[in-house]
Design an enzyme around this catalytic site. Structure first.
Site, PDB file in Angstrom:
ATOM      1  N   LYS A   1       0.837  -1.220   0.000  1.00 42.56           N
ATOM      2  CA  LYS A   1       0.000   0.000   0.000  1.00 42.56           C
ATOM      3  C   LYS A   1       0.863   1.258   0.000  1.00 42.56           C
ATOM      4  O   LYS A   1       0.644   2.180  -0.769  1.00 42.56           O
ATOM      5  CB  LYS A   1      -0.904   0.053   1.246  1.00 42.56           C
ATOM      6  CG  LYS A   1      -1.905  -1.073   1.356  1.00 42.56           C
ATOM      7  CD  LYS A   1      -2.865  -0.838   2.493  1.00 42.56           C
ATOM      8  CE  LYS A   1      -2.231  -0.961   3.868  1.00 42.56           C
ATOM      9  NZ  LYS A   1      -1.834  -2.322   4.270  1.00 42.56           N
TER      10      LYS A   1
ATOM     11  N   ARG B   1      10.937  -6.388   5.595  1.00 44.24           N
ATOM     12  CA  ARG B   1      10.788  -4.940   5.411  1.00 44.24           C
ATOM     13  C   ARG B   1      11.677  -4.180   6.402  1.00 44.24           C
ATOM     14  O   ARG B   1      11.662  -4.460   7.594  1.00 44.24           O
ATOM     15  CB  ARG B   1       9.314  -4.649   5.694  1.00 44.24           C
ATOM     16  CG  ARG B   1       8.844  -3.297   5.416  1.00 44.24           C
ATOM     17  CD  ARG B   1       7.354  -3.317   5.259  1.00 44.24           C
ATOM     18  NE  ARG B   1       6.626  -3.350   6.524  1.00 44.24           N
ATOM     19  CZ  ARG B   1       5.319  -3.227   6.615  1.00 44.24           C
ATOM     20  NH1 ARG B   1       4.584  -3.091   5.535  1.00 44.24           N
ATOM     21  NH2 ARG B   1       4.726  -3.253   7.782  1.00 44.24           N
TER      22      ARG B   1
ATOM     23  N   ARG C   1      -1.768  -8.554  13.448  1.00 49.68           N
ATOM     24  CA  ARG C   1      -2.300  -7.558  12.506  1.00 49.68           C
ATOM     25  C   ARG C   1      -3.014  -8.244  11.340  1.00 49.68           C
ATOM     26  O   ARG C   1      -4.043  -7.773  10.877  1.00 49.68           O
ATOM     27  CB  ARG C   1      -1.168  -6.647  12.012  1.00 49.68           C
ATOM     28  CG  ARG C   1      -0.916  -5.491  12.976  1.00 49.68           C
ATOM     29  CD  ARG C   1       0.547  -5.081  13.038  1.00 49.68           C
ATOM     30  NE  ARG C   1       1.048  -4.495  11.830  1.00 49.68           N
ATOM     31  CZ  ARG C   1       2.350  -4.530  11.477  1.00 49.68           C
ATOM     32  NH1 ARG C   1       3.233  -5.154  12.248  1.00 49.68           N
ATOM     33  NH2 ARG C   1       2.748  -3.964  10.384  1.00 49.68           N
TER      34      ARG C   1
ATOM     35  N   ARG D   1      10.946  -1.901  11.767  1.00 45.22           N
ATOM     36  CA  ARG D   1       9.901  -1.335  12.626  1.00 45.22           C
ATOM     37  C   ARG D   1       9.695  -2.236  13.837  1.00 45.22           C
ATOM     38  O   ARG D   1       9.715  -3.453  13.699  1.00 45.22           O
ATOM     39  CB  ARG D   1       8.585  -1.271  11.854  1.00 45.22           C
ATOM     40  CG  ARG D   1       8.327   0.062  11.225  1.00 45.22           C
ATOM     41  CD  ARG D   1       7.165  -0.002  10.290  1.00 45.22           C
ATOM     42  NE  ARG D   1       5.931  -0.517  10.886  1.00 45.22           N
ATOM     43  CZ  ARG D   1       4.780  -0.588  10.234  1.00 45.22           C
ATOM     44  NH1 ARG D   1       4.703  -0.192   8.984  1.00 45.22           N
ATOM     45  NH2 ARG D   1       3.703  -1.051  10.820  1.00 45.22           N
TER      46      ARG D   1
HETATM   47  P1  AMP Z   1       0.462   0.349   9.669  1.00 43.16           P
HETATM   48  O1  AMP Z   1       1.709   1.134   9.431  1.00 43.16           O
HETATM   49  O2  AMP Z   1      -0.657   0.730   8.731  1.00 43.16           O
HETATM   50  O3  AMP Z   1       0.683  -1.137   9.724  1.00 43.16           O
HETATM   51  O4  AMP Z   1      -0.059   0.779  11.133  1.00 43.16           O
HETATM   52  C1  AMP Z   1       0.737   0.551  12.277  1.00 43.16           C
HETATM   53  C2  AMP Z   1      -0.168   0.533  13.498  1.00 43.16           C
HETATM   54  O5  AMP Z   1      -0.812   1.827  13.667  1.00 43.16           O
HETATM   55  C3  AMP Z   1      -1.317  -0.469  13.451  1.00 43.16           C
HETATM   56  O6  AMP Z   1      -0.917  -1.785  13.822  1.00 43.16           O
HETATM   57  C4  AMP Z   1      -2.295   0.154  14.467  1.00 43.16           C
HETATM   58  O7  AMP Z   1      -1.875  -0.090  15.790  1.00 43.16           O
HETATM   59  C5  AMP Z   1      -2.125   1.654  14.188  1.00 43.16           C
HETATM   60  N1  AMP Z   1      -3.103   2.109  13.176  1.00 43.16           N
HETATM   61  C6  AMP Z   1      -2.825   2.548  11.919  1.00 43.16           C
HETATM   62  N2  AMP Z   1      -3.948   2.861  11.258  1.00 43.16           N
HETATM   63  C7  AMP Z   1      -4.976   2.592  12.113  1.00 43.16           C
HETATM   64  C8  AMP Z   1      -6.387   2.663  12.016  1.00 43.16           C
HETATM   65  N3  AMP Z   1      -6.993   3.055  10.881  1.00 43.16           N
HETATM   66  N4  AMP Z   1      -7.129   2.318  13.107  1.00 43.16           N
HETATM   67  C9  AMP Z   1      -6.537   1.904  14.233  1.00 43.16           C
HETATM   68  N5  AMP Z   1      -5.220   1.774  14.394  1.00 43.16           N
HETATM   69  C10 AMP Z   1      -4.428   2.120  13.345  1.00 43.16           C
END
Ligand code: AMP
Length: 207
Positions: free
Chosen positions: A13, A120, A164, A153
Site C-alpha cells: 500500500k 521490510r 495484525r 519497525r
Molecule cells: P500500519 O503502518 O498501517 O501497519 O499501522 C501501524 C499501526 O498503527 C497499526 O498496527 C495500528 O496499531 C495503528 N493504526 C494505523 N492505522 C490505524 C487505524 N486506521 N485504526 C486503528 N489503528 C491504526
C-alpha cells in the site's frame, strides 16, 4: 480523486501510494506513519497510541478519526488513504463525512504477506524503505540515500504481524464487503512487479 488503498500488511500500500501521489499530486494520508512520527516526537497523541501499536492492536477509533479528519481537511487536491479505514465503524464514519471515488484492494496471501513484512526495513535517518527480498540496500545495514542506519519497525516482529493479519481478516474484511456493496472496489493481484501493479491500478482507477 479521493482513493483508498486497502490490503493486508505487506501488500505494498505504502509503495503504491507514494507512486500514485507523485503521478497525480494527491495527498498521501497514512495513519500508521502519522502515529510513528508522533511517537518519535513524543507528542501526546504518540503517547496515547504507542502501547496499542507495539502490541499490534488497533488504536481507538476516536483518536484515529481526529488525525484522519484533520489530514483530509488539509488535502485540497484529492487524497490517498493508506491504513484507514480498518474496520466497519471507521468505514461508516468515512463515508458519512467524506466523498470516496474508488477503493483499490491489493490482494496477497497471508504466507506471502508475512514473508514480505519480515523482510521490510527502512533508514532511521531519511526514512527510505527497503525490502530484503527485492530491494536491498547496496551495503548491508547502510542506507543508499544518506548513509543512515537500516532498522526494522518495532511492530514488524512475527507475533505482532500475525496479530495484525488476524485483525485484517476479522475487521478489515467487513469494511471491504461494505465498499463492495457500494460498488467502489477494484481488485489488483500484487504478486507481480511494482511497475506492473502501478499500471494496473492507474488503468482501473481511470476507467
Ligand atoms: P500500519 O503502518 O498501517 O501497519 O499501522 C501501524 C499501526 O498503527 C497499526 O498496527 C495500528 O496499531 C495503528 N493504526 C494505523 N492505522 C490505524 C487505524 N486506521 N485504526 C486503528 N489503528 C491504526
Amino acid at each position: 480523486m479521493n482513493i483508498i488503498l486497502i490490503g493486508i500488511q505487506g501488500s505494498g500500500k505504502g509503495t503504491q501510494a507514494k507512486l500514485l501521489t507523485k503521478k497525480y499530486g494527491w495527498k498521501h494520508i497514512t495513519t500508521g506513519e502519522i502515529f510513528r512520527e508522533n511517537i518519535n516526537q513524543k507528542t501526546n497523541l504518540g503517547l496515547q497510541a504507542k502501547s496499542y501499536i507495539e502490541k499490534g492492536e488497533l488504536v481507538p477509533d476516536s483518536i484515529v478519526y481526529e488525525i484522519v479528519s484533520d489530514a483530509i481537511q488539509k488535502a485540497n487536491n484529492g487524497f490517498i488513504l493508506d491504513g484507514f479505514p480498518r474496520n466497519l465503524e471507521q468505514t461508516e464514519f468515512l463515508l458519512e463525512n467524506f466523498k470516496i471515488d474508488k477503493v483499490v484492494l491489493l490482494e496477497l496471501s497471508d504466507e506471502k504477506a508475512i514473508e514480505r513484512v519480515m523482510a521490510r526495513v527502512n533508514c532511521d535517518s531519511c526514512g527510505k524503505d527497503y525490502n530484503l527480498l527485492f530491494s536491498k540496500p547496496k551495503n548491508d545495514g547502510i542506507c543508499d540515500n544518506c548513509g543512515g542506519k537500516i532498522v526494522r519497525r518495532k511492530d514488524d516482529n512475527e507475533i505482532a504481524i500475525k496479530k495484525r493479519i488476524e485483525k485484517f481478516h476479522l475487521e478489515t474484511e467487513k469494511a471491504i464487503d461494505y465498499f463492495t456493496e457500494k460498488k467502489l472496489v477494484v481488485k489488483i493481484d500484487v504478486s507481480k512487479g511494482i511497475n506492473e501493479i502501478l499500471s494496473e491500478i492507474i488503468a482501473k482507477i481511470e476507467q
